[in-house]
Write a protein that holds these residues in place. Structure first.
Motif, PDB file in Angstrom:
ATOM      1  N   TRP A  53      30.099 -22.130   8.411  1.00  0.00           N
ATOM      2  CA  TRP A  53      30.678 -21.151   9.331  1.00  0.00           C
ATOM      3  C   TRP A  53      31.586 -21.852  10.339  1.00  0.00           C
ATOM      4  CZ3 TRP A  53      30.157 -20.209  14.678  1.00  0.00           C
ATOM      5  CH2 TRP A  53      30.748 -19.004  15.106  1.00  0.00           C
ATOM      6  N   GLU A  54      31.096 -22.997  10.837  1.00  0.00           N
ATOM      7  CA  GLU A  54      31.907 -23.757  11.794  1.00  0.00           C
ATOM      8  C   GLU A  54      33.236 -24.174  11.184  1.00  0.00           C
ATOM      9  OE1 GLU A  54      30.510 -26.486  14.514  1.00  0.00           O
ATOM     10  OE2 GLU A  54      29.592 -24.725  15.440  1.00  0.00           O
ATOM     11  N   ASN A  56      34.839 -22.429   9.212  1.00  0.00           N
ATOM     12  CA  ASN A  56      35.589 -21.204   8.909  1.00  0.00           C
ATOM     13  C   ASN A  56      35.632 -20.903   7.404  1.00  0.00           C
ATOM     14  OD1 ASN A  56      36.726 -19.071  10.220  1.00  0.00           O
ATOM     15  ND2 ASN A  56      38.834 -19.796   9.962  1.00  0.00           N
ATOM     16  N   TYR A 155      21.997 -19.573  25.996  1.00  0.00           N
ATOM     17  CA  TYR A 155      22.104 -18.517  27.000  1.00  0.00           C
ATOM     18  C   TYR A 155      20.765 -17.855  27.288  1.00  0.00           C
ATOM     19  CZ  TYR A 155      26.967 -19.170  25.878  1.00  0.00           C
ATOM     20  OH  TYR A 155      28.175 -19.723  25.668  1.00  0.00           O
ATOM     21  N   ARG A 181      16.084 -24.347  17.445  1.00  0.00           N
ATOM     22  CA  ARG A 181      17.284 -25.140  17.216  1.00  0.00           C
ATOM     23  C   ARG A 181      17.768 -25.798  18.522  1.00  0.00           C
ATOM     24  NH1 ARG A 181      23.176 -24.665  16.170  1.00  0.00           N
ATOM     25  NH2 ARG A 181      23.226 -23.038  17.739  1.00  0.00           N
ATOM     26  N   TYR A 186      19.795 -29.859  23.202  1.00  0.00           N
ATOM     27  CA  TYR A 186      19.640 -30.115  24.625  1.00  0.00           C
ATOM     28  C   TYR A 186      18.289 -30.764  24.908  1.00  0.00           C
ATOM     29  CZ  TYR A 186      23.535 -26.868  24.982  1.00  0.00           C
ATOM     30  OH  TYR A 186      24.737 -26.259  24.837  1.00  0.00           O
TER      31      TYR A 186
ATOM     32  N   VAL B  45      34.272 -18.882  25.215  1.00  0.00           N
ATOM     33  CA  VAL B  45      33.714 -19.082  23.876  1.00  0.00           C
ATOM     34  C   VAL B  45      32.285 -19.582  24.004  1.00  0.00           C
ATOM     35  CG1 VAL B  45      33.973 -20.324  21.715  1.00  0.00           C
ATOM     36  CG2 VAL B  45      36.002 -19.619  22.985  1.00  0.00           C
ATOM     37  N   ASP B  46      31.392 -19.004  23.245  1.00  0.00           N
ATOM     38  CA  ASP B  46      29.994 -19.429  23.210  1.00  0.00           C
ATOM     39  C   ASP B  46      29.921 -20.927  22.950  1.00  0.00           C
ATOM     40  OD1 ASP B  46      27.302 -19.826  22.507  1.00  0.00           O
ATOM     41  OD2 ASP B  46      27.800 -19.360  20.414  1.00  0.00           O
ATOM     42  N   LEU B  47      28.980 -21.596  23.618  1.00  0.00           N
ATOM     43  CA  LEU B  47      28.862 -23.051  23.458  1.00  0.00           C
ATOM     44  C   LEU B  47      28.738 -23.434  21.997  1.00  0.00           C
ATOM     45  CD1 LEU B  47      26.473 -23.730  26.445  1.00  0.00           C
ATOM     46  CD2 LEU B  47      28.844 -24.460  26.236  1.00  0.00           C
ATOM     47  N   GLY B  48      27.976 -22.633  21.271  1.00  0.00           N
ATOM     48  CA  GLY B  48      27.771 -22.941  19.859  1.00  0.00           C
ATOM     49  C   GLY B  48      29.034 -22.766  19.037  1.00  0.00           C
ATOM     50  N   SER B  49      29.980 -21.969  19.530  1.00  0.00           N
ATOM     51  CA  SER B  49      31.220 -21.735  18.788  1.00  0.00           C
ATOM     52  C   SER B  49      32.355 -22.602  19.305  1.00  0.00           C
ATOM     53  CB  SER B  49      31.654 -20.268  18.927  1.00  0.00           C
ATOM     54  OG  SER B  49      30.678 -19.405  18.428  1.00  0.00           O
ATOM     55  N   LYS B  51      33.080 -25.830  19.534  1.00  0.00           N
ATOM     56  CA  LYS B  51      33.676 -26.867  18.688  1.00  0.00           C
ATOM     57  C   LYS B  51      34.572 -26.235  17.635  1.00  0.00           C
ATOM     58  CE  LYS B  51      30.134 -29.900  17.954  1.00  0.00           C
ATOM     59  NZ  LYS B  51      29.230 -30.422  16.925  1.00  0.00           N
ATOM     60  N   LYS B  52      34.041 -25.155  17.054  1.00  0.00           N
ATOM     61  CA  LYS B  52      34.803 -24.440  16.030  1.00  0.00           C
ATOM     62  C   LYS B  52      36.116 -23.926  16.618  1.00  0.00           C
ATOM     63  CE  LYS B  52      34.288 -20.646  12.735  1.00  0.00           C
ATOM     64  NZ  LYS B  52      33.479 -19.496  12.321  1.00  0.00           N
ATOM     65  N   ARG B  55      38.607 -26.642  17.137  1.00  0.00           N
ATOM     66  CA  ARG B  55      39.154 -27.138  15.880  1.00  0.00           C
ATOM     67  C   ARG B  55      40.210 -26.182  15.310  1.00  0.00           C
ATOM     68  NH1 ARG B  55      34.945 -27.833  11.403  1.00  0.00           N
ATOM     69  NH2 ARG B  55      33.719 -28.336  13.247  1.00  0.00           N
ATOM     70  N   VAL B  66      39.442 -16.791  12.813  1.00  0.00           N
ATOM     71  CA  VAL B  66      38.097 -17.373  12.868  1.00  0.00           C
ATOM     72  C   VAL B  66      37.138 -16.379  13.497  1.00  0.00           C
ATOM     73  CG1 VAL B  66      38.498 -19.850  12.912  1.00  0.00           C
ATOM     74  CG2 VAL B  66      38.814 -18.530  14.994  1.00  0.00           C
ATOM     75  N   GLU B  67      35.886 -16.505  13.078  1.00  0.00           N
ATOM     76  CA  GLU B  67      34.839 -15.749  13.756  1.00  0.00           C
ATOM     77  C   GLU B  67      34.350 -16.598  14.912  1.00  0.00           C
ATOM     78  OE1 GLU B  67      31.886 -15.088  10.825  1.00  0.00           O
ATOM     79  OE2 GLU B  67      32.584 -13.090  10.322  1.00  0.00           O
ATOM     80  N   LEU B  68      34.318 -16.017  16.101  1.00  0.00           N
ATOM     81  CA  LEU B  68      33.804 -16.757  17.255  1.00  0.00           C
ATOM     82  C   LEU B  68      32.895 -15.840  18.060  1.00  0.00           C
ATOM     83  CD1 LEU B  68      37.011 -18.533  18.641  1.00  0.00           C
ATOM     84  CD2 LEU B  68      35.184 -19.576  17.299  1.00  0.00           C
ATOM     85  N   ASN B  69      31.821 -16.456  18.604  1.00  0.00           N
ATOM     86  CA  ASN B  69      31.005 -15.725  19.557  1.00  0.00           C
ATOM     87  C   ASN B  69      31.631 -15.890  20.920  1.00  0.00           C
ATOM     88  OD1 ASN B  69      28.739 -14.489  18.232  1.00  0.00           O
ATOM     89  ND2 ASN B  69      28.099 -16.567  17.675  1.00  0.00           N
ATOM     90  N   VAL B  71      31.646 -14.797  25.141  1.00  0.00           N
ATOM     91  CA  VAL B  71      30.744 -14.337  26.192  1.00  0.00           C
ATOM     92  C   VAL B  71      31.461 -13.278  27.013  1.00  0.00           C
ATOM     93  CG1 VAL B  71      29.263 -15.056  28.082  1.00  0.00           C
ATOM     94  CG2 VAL B  71      29.864 -16.688  26.292  1.00  0.00           C
ATOM     95  N   LEU B  77      26.502 -12.204  24.178  1.00  0.00           N
ATOM     96  CA  LEU B  77      27.313 -12.862  23.160  1.00  0.00           C
ATOM     97  C   LEU B  77      27.747 -11.813  22.160  1.00  0.00           C
ATOM     98  CD1 LEU B  77      25.616 -16.173  22.066  1.00  0.00           C
ATOM     99  CD2 LEU B  77      27.681 -15.814  23.405  1.00  0.00           C
ATOM    100  N   LEU B  79      30.156 -11.133  18.631  1.00  0.00           N
ATOM    101  CA  LEU B  79      30.931 -11.773  17.566  1.00  0.00           C
ATOM    102  C   LEU B  79      32.298 -11.099  17.449  1.00  0.00           C
ATOM    103  CD1 LEU B  79      30.741 -13.934  15.344  1.00  0.00           C
ATOM    104  CD2 LEU B  79      30.043 -12.122  13.786  1.00  0.00           C
TER     105      LEU B  79
END
Lengths: 222, 367
Positions: A53-54, A56, A155, A181, A186, B45-49, B51-52, B55, B66-69, B71, B77, B79
């Protein structure tokens, strides 16, 4: 599991092909334990799907398909290994497991739940997104020895801290463990009260279970 | 081309203009409604997203999705499908379509397109119907021409073949006649000669009626033509107790037309009318009415009967060559009438209902 095998499994998961996934897994877990199945096969595959997913390469919808299959596989695994685990004995230690309010990622906790069962705990898994109020009420009534909370998204950390505070006000002292996870991303320990144990992954859980004296009791039963 | 601020402000979804460091330069009104104030797009952008996001928002991808979460204001959050497009090195457009909402939006668009398609389809269907009707008409025209010309050929061949034996019959009859006088039976010969003449006449009529020649126009009084026709059919009509009346309404100007051909048309219509009356309950009290009407550019001649009338299907095909409802009809008459009227630059129409009689209307241009 080789990378090639993992890629194959991932493509089955993304295609929603439960049966092919299952037969592939059956070959892999022949002489392995549950931790191997949960951590080295499922978790690794799902992490890889997260990476896709990351990159894409897939959508969230694809991810949902895969995690649904994953859920089915866990249930199938539990059903198969059920016959081998110890049957109910009076006085079993009690474990209450849930995902913090707002947290929808529940596969990890489902794995933890079956590990607890396997280890002889009377286990209650309360699922995803459990409101704090309800978790306190349930703990008060059922009085579990262990309360396990799962957290994946940063969050939700404030909610977790609020929940931990309320749990500390219970009129007894259950063992509280936190995992998910988030622990791989963290340093959760620095946020939590000192009595809370942070579990970083299933192998950590295994060693913790071994050290824990509640667990020794279980082994005696077994 | 730069998207000007005025136009993107009203975008119905969150929209950002950012520079190469993702610093926000401009947003749509919807952005302000949904998102907290931020200096940098990545803050949303959500922390988890994140990096994506970093990029895939790079300029190496000129355009991407791109799909991004992200805030939102209430820290939930959500999508999003994030579409990005680099205008140049310093300017990136970011379109954020909420995942579920995007489905709705797409559905609305699809629905709109569907209704458009439907109406397009309808107009196409209408056009198709029109074309088909035209095609049918053309087919009819072509068929009529084909029938008429082949009939003409056959008729002239038949006529030519028949004429020869008829001429010799006539010759021999004339040779025989003196011998018959001796026996006092010469009137047999007269009858036979008359019949031969009649046959000759028929052949002539047949050939000329199936292939109407170009009209031989003369200055003619139409009223006189009609009176002539009525007179010549009177005998036959009275045999059937059928009244033929010409209702004179106006005095008509002298008209340029072929009197023989127009006579043929009117005679044909009257004959048909008499046949129709014979086949109806009005048999014995038949009534055929002729009228003429002078309009600005045309003369209308109508022939109305109180006969059996016709079904719609019959009416439709009435002018088709060889179409007939009569036991012994050839189906020639009306098709020839039509041809004659058309040769005069006019039209012939019919209105009829079963048991309600028939009216034929011939419209000729005033010349």
């Amino acid at each position: 599991m080789t990378d090639k095998q993992m890629n194959e499994l991932v493509s089955f998961l993304l295609a929603g092909d439960e049966n092919s996934s299952w037969s592939l897994i059956c070959n892999l877990i022949e002489d392995k334990d549950s931790f191997f199945f949960f951590e080295d096969i499922l978790t690794r595959s799902m992490r890889y799907i997260g990476e896709l997913w990351e990159n894409n390469d897939i959508s969230v919808a694809d991810e949902h398909v895969a995690s649904n299959i994953c859920n089915l596989l866990i249930s199938r695994y539990n059903f198969q290994s059920n016959n081998e685990t110890a049957t109910l004995v009076e006085g079993k230690p009690k474990a209450m497991l849930f995902c913090i309010q707002g947290e929808e990622h529940s596969i990890g906790m489902k794995m933890v739940s079956s590990i607890f069962k396997e280890n002889g705990y009377d286990t209650r898994y309360l699922g995803a997104n459990l409101p704090i109020k309800d978790s306190i009420i349930y703990a008060n009534i059922w009085r579990p020895d262990i309360i396990g909370i799962s957290l994946s998204i940063i969050y939700n950390l404030p909610t977790l801290l609020e929940c931990l505070k309320k749990l500390n006000q219970l009129d007894y002292n259950p063992e509280i463990i936190v995992g998910g996870r988030i622990t791989s991303l963290y340093q959760l320990k620095s946020y939590c009260p000192s009595n809370v144990v942070v579990i970083e992954g299933l192998y950590h859980l295994r060693s913790w279970l071994k050290e824990n004296k509640l667990c020794e009791r279980v082994y005696v039963y077994n | 081309m730069y998207i000007i601020e005025k136009s993107y402000q009203t975008f119905p979804f969150p929209f950002f203009v950012v520079d190469q460091d993702f610093t926000i330069i401009g947003v749509s009104e919807e952005t302000q409604l949904q998102f907290p104030n931020a200096m940098n797009f990545l803050e949303l952008v959500d922390l988890g997203s994140r990096k994506k996001a970093e990029r895939f928002l790079k300029p190496v991808f000129e355009k991407t999705k791109v799909e991004l979460n992200l805030v939102r204001k209430d820290f939930t959050l959500t999508l999003f499908d994030v579409y990005t497009q680099w205008e140049d090195e310093n300017r990136l457009y970011v379109f954020c379509i909420e995942k579920q909402e995007s489905i709705q939006q797409i559905q609305t668009i699809i629905r709109k397109l569907e209704t458009q398609l439907e109406s397009e389809n309808l107009t196409l269907l209408e056009k198709q119907e029109q074309f088909e009707a035209t095609l049918r008409r053309m087919e009819q025209v072509v068929m009529k021409h084909d029938n008429l010309s082949s009939l003409g050929k056959i008729a002239s061949i038949v006529a030519g073949d028949l004429k020869k034996p008829l001429v010799s019959i006539r010759g021999f009859l004339q040779l025989l006649k003196p011998y018959l006088i001796e026996t006092g039976k010469d009137h047999y010969a007269d009858i036979a000669l008359e019949e031969v003449d009649y046959a000759n006449n028929l052949i002539y009529e047949y050939v000329s009626s199936t292939r109407p020649t170009p009209p031989n126009k003369q200055q003619v009084n139409i009223q006189k033509v009609l009176m002539d026709v009525i007179q010549s059919s009177q005998k036959e009509a009275s045999k059937m107790n059928c009244e033929i009346k010409y209702v004179k309404e106006q005095i008509l100007p002298v008209q340029e037309l072929d009197p023989k051909q127009i006579k043929q048309v009117v005679l044909n219509l009257i004959r048909n009318a008499m046949d129709a009356i014979q086949a109806s309950p009005n048999r014995g009290k038949g009534n055929i009415q002729l009228r003429t009407r002078l309009n600005e550019n045309t003369i209308k001649i109508s022939v109305k009967d109180n006969g059996s009338g016709m079904e719609e299907n019959t009416v439709k095909r009435i002018f088709t060559p060889f179409f007939t409802t009569k036991e012994r009809g050839a189906g020639i008459g009306l098709s020839v009438c039509q041809k004659i009227v058309e040769n005069h630059g006019g039209i012939i129409e019919v209105s009829s209902k079963p048991d309600d009689g028939t009216t034929f209307i011939v419209v000729l241009p005033l010349v």
